[in-house]
Design a protein around this motif. Structure first.
Motif, short mmCIF file in Angstrom:
data_model
loop_
_atom_site.label_atom_id
_atom_site.label_comp_id
_atom_site.label_asym_id
_atom_site.label_seq_id
_atom_site.Cartn_x
_atom_site.Cartn_y
_atom_site.Cartn_z
N ALA A 232 27.41 4.43 2.71
CA ALA A 232 27.20 5.52 2.82
C ALA A 232 25.88 5.14 3.50
O ALA A 232 25.66 4.03 2.47
N ALA A 233 24.83 5.99 3.94
CA ALA A 233 24.12 6.22 3.33
C ALA A 233 22.24 7.40 4.51
O ALA A 233 23.36 7.87 4.71
N LEU A 234 21.83 6.73 4.07
CA LEU A 234 20.89 8.22 4.90
C LEU A 234 20.80 8.83 6.10
O LEU A 234 20.87 7.51 6.87
N ALA A 235 21.56 9.63 6.72
CA ALA A 235 21.84 9.61 8.14
C ALA A 235 20.10 9.46 9.34
O ALA A 235 20.45 9.35 10.00
N GLN A 236 18.93 9.64 8.40
CA GLN A 236 18.05 9.44 9.53
C GLN A 236 17.10 8.47 8.01
O GLN A 236 16.92 8.24 7.51
N VAL A 237 15.69 7.56 9.21
CA VAL A 237 15.02 7.33 8.96
C VAL A 237 13.63 8.68 8.03
O VAL A 237 13.62 9.00 8.71
N GLU A 238 13.85 9.01 6.69
CA GLU A 238 12.81 9.61 6.67
C GLU A 238 11.13 9.67 6.62
O GLU A 238 11.20 8.50 5.69
N VAL A 239 10.24 10.23 7.04
CA VAL A 239 8.62 10.32 6.75
C VAL A 239 8.46 11.43 6.33
O VAL A 239 8.86 12.45 7.64
N HIS A 240 8.37 11.69 5.33
CA HIS A 240 7.67 13.21 4.89
C HIS A 240 6.44 13.19 3.98
O HIS A 240 6.26 11.73 3.13
N VAL A 241 6.08 14.04 3.64
CA VAL A 241 4.80 14.50 2.48
C VAL A 241 4.73 14.35 0.65
O VAL A 241 3.96 13.87 0.84
N MET A 242 6.01 14.39 1.28
CA MET A 242 6.18 14.28 -0.38
C MET A 242 6.11 12.79 -0.63
O MET A 242 6.57 11.65 -0.11
N GLU A 243 5.56 11.86 -2.48
CA GLU A 243 6.16 10.87 -2.28
C GLU A 243 7.31 11.11 -3.40
O GLU A 243 7.55 11.86 -3.83
N MET B 45 7.60 5.35 -3.52
CA MET B 45 6.82 5.86 -2.04
C MET B 45 5.99 7.04 -1.93
O MET B 45 5.97 7.51 -3.08
N ALA B 46 5.29 6.16 -1.42
CA ALA B 46 3.71 6.69 -1.00
C ALA B 46 4.02 8.15 0.06
O ALA B 46 5.29 8.01 0.61
N PRO B 47 3.70 8.75 0.31
CA PRO B 47 3.40 10.11 1.14
C PRO B 47 4.00 9.71 2.38
O PRO B 47 3.02 8.28 2.81
N TYR B 48 4.58 10.31 2.73
CA TYR B 48 4.68 9.25 5.14
C TYR B 48 5.24 7.68 5.01
O TYR B 48 5.49 7.49 5.85
N CYS B 49 5.58 7.45 3.80
CA CYS B 49 6.36 6.11 3.65
C CYS B 49 7.59 5.84 3.97
O CYS B 49 8.56 6.68 3.91
N PRO C 152 1.16 -0.97 0.10
CA PRO C 152 0.47 0.00 0.07
C PRO C 152 0.89 1.39 0.26
O PRO C 152 0.40 1.81 -0.73
N THR C 153 2.08 1.54 0.73
CA THR C 153 2.73 2.68 0.33
C THR C 153 4.23 2.52 -0.36
O THR C 153 4.65 3.47 -0.07
N HIS C 154 3.98 1.63 -1.01
CA HIS C 154 5.07 1.79 -1.90
C HIS C 154 5.39 0.15 -3.18
O HIS C 154 4.46 -0.30 -2.78
N LEU C 155 5.94 0.97 -3.45
CA LEU C 155 6.05 -0.63 -5.00
C LEU C 155 7.74 -0.40 -5.31
O LEU C 155 7.98 0.56 -4.86
N LEU C 156 7.87 -1.78 -5.47
CA LEU C 156 9.65 -2.55 -5.62
C LEU C 156 9.45 -2.82 -7.19
O LEU C 156 8.53 -3.90 -6.99
N HIS C 157 9.72 -2.15 -8.31
CA HIS C 157 9.39 -2.88 -9.16
C HIS C 157 11.14 -2.72 -10.84
O HIS C 157 11.64 -2.76 -10.52
N TYR D 40 17.25 -0.67 0.88
CA TYR D 40 16.55 0.00 0.45
C TYR D 40 14.61 -0.01 2.32
O TYR D 40 14.66 -1.29 1.74
N ARG D 41 14.73 0.75 2.92
CA ARG D 41 13.87 -0.21 4.30
C ARG D 41 12.80 0.94 3.68
O ARG D 41 13.28 2.36 3.41
N LEU D 42 11.60 0.27 3.21
CA LEU D 42 9.99 1.21 2.39
C LEU D 42 9.22 0.93 3.80
O LEU D 42 9.68 -0.71 3.69
N GLY D 43 8.88 1.55 3.81
CA GLY D 43 7.84 1.08 5.67
C GLY D 43 8.53 -0.07 6.60
O GLY D 43 9.49 0.48 6.76
#
Ligand code: UGY
Ligand code: MN
Length: 247
Positions: free
Chosen positions: A177-188, A217-221, A16-21, A200-203
């Motif tokens: 290297a890695a993202l410094a945080q788990v991001e949760v944001h309004v943008m998709e 990635m859906a908003p807030y994923c 529901p919150t993401h697609l890996l294709h 990749y962590r998704l949800g």
């Protein structure tokens, strides 16, 4: 003989919150306006996305005719001409094109081409002019460290002013290297892995990913990426941007 397709296994998954294709699951289809080529549509409103993203393959003389919305195109391979009211330019790998809804622009392949296309309805802002069409090249854009981390370099392909209602960046992660945080944001996001790989962590899931994979990635994923391997990992990432969420 048609090969046994890994007994029904694929890394692709639709949640529901993401697609890996992943490329093993890609299905090529014709699209009106894509003449002499075909497309793999990765993201569309049918998925829950607020934009359309597809990879297109064109034969020489193949064309992408103008569409009703704004379009962004990133060249993966080949050579093409971009022709519009104030534009007549040739482009190769690493070039990108911004096409507003107001300037019908045609893309014509001069050699076999592969490109990524993003289309989005333009959200006007009162008093802010619609941007003009332009061609850029990723190599000409200075990379900036994300949050001061020199092992994670971002190239911002579009100008950041409010005329643009979306952003497209490339992000290059040194091995480890890695993202410094788990991001949760309004943008998709629409993301195409260009080089290397990682996790990749998704949800609530962690996925191995590699060059050629697409992720929506859906908003807030919740999202996080760490590069693994001996070469840098690089992706092209879209996000809706610069607009107050509508009520
Ligand atoms: O721009 C972004 O939100 C970006 N840092 N997200 C991501 O890499 N998943
Ligand atoms: Mn993000």
């Amino acid at each position: 003989m048609i090969p046994l397709q890994q007994l029904g296994h694929t890394r692709s998954t639709r949640q529901p919150t993401h697609l890996l294709h992943t490329p093993d699951a890609f299905v090529r289809i014709p699209l009106p306006g894509l003449i002499g080529g075909d497309a793999v549509v990765h993201a569309a409103p049918a998925l829950g996305a607020g934009f359309v993203q597809y990879s297109a393959t064109l034969s020489p003389k193949g064309k992408l005719t103008p569409c009703a919305h704004q379009r962004f195109l990133y060249m993966l391979e080949g050579e093409a001409s971009v022709i519009g009211p104030q534009l007549d330019q040739s482009v190769g790998a690493g070039a990108f094109v911004y096409m507003p809804p107001t300037q019908p622009t045609t893309f014509i392949a001069n050699a076999p081409c592969r490109c990524v296309v993003i289309e989005k309805k333009y959200e006007p802002l009162p008093g802010v002019p619609v941007p003009s069409a332009f061609v850029g090249n990723e190599a000409a854009i200075a990379p900036q460290p994300l949050g001061g981390d020199e092992s994670l370099m971002v190239r911002t392909l579009l100008p950041t002013h409010f005329g643009f209602d979306f952003a497209v960046n490339t992000m290059t992660f040194a091995p480890g290297a890695a993202l410094a945080q788990v991001e949760v944001h309004v943008m998709e996001h629409g993301l195409l892995m260009l080089e290397g790989g990682g996790i990749y962590r998704l949800g609530e899931q962690w996925y191995p990913v590699e060059a050629g994979d697409f992720i929506w990635m859906a908003p807030y994923c919740p999202q996080w990426f760490g590069a693994i391997g001996k070469q840098p990992a690089k992706y092209l990432i879209y996000k809706d941007f610069n607009r107050t969420p509508a009520l």
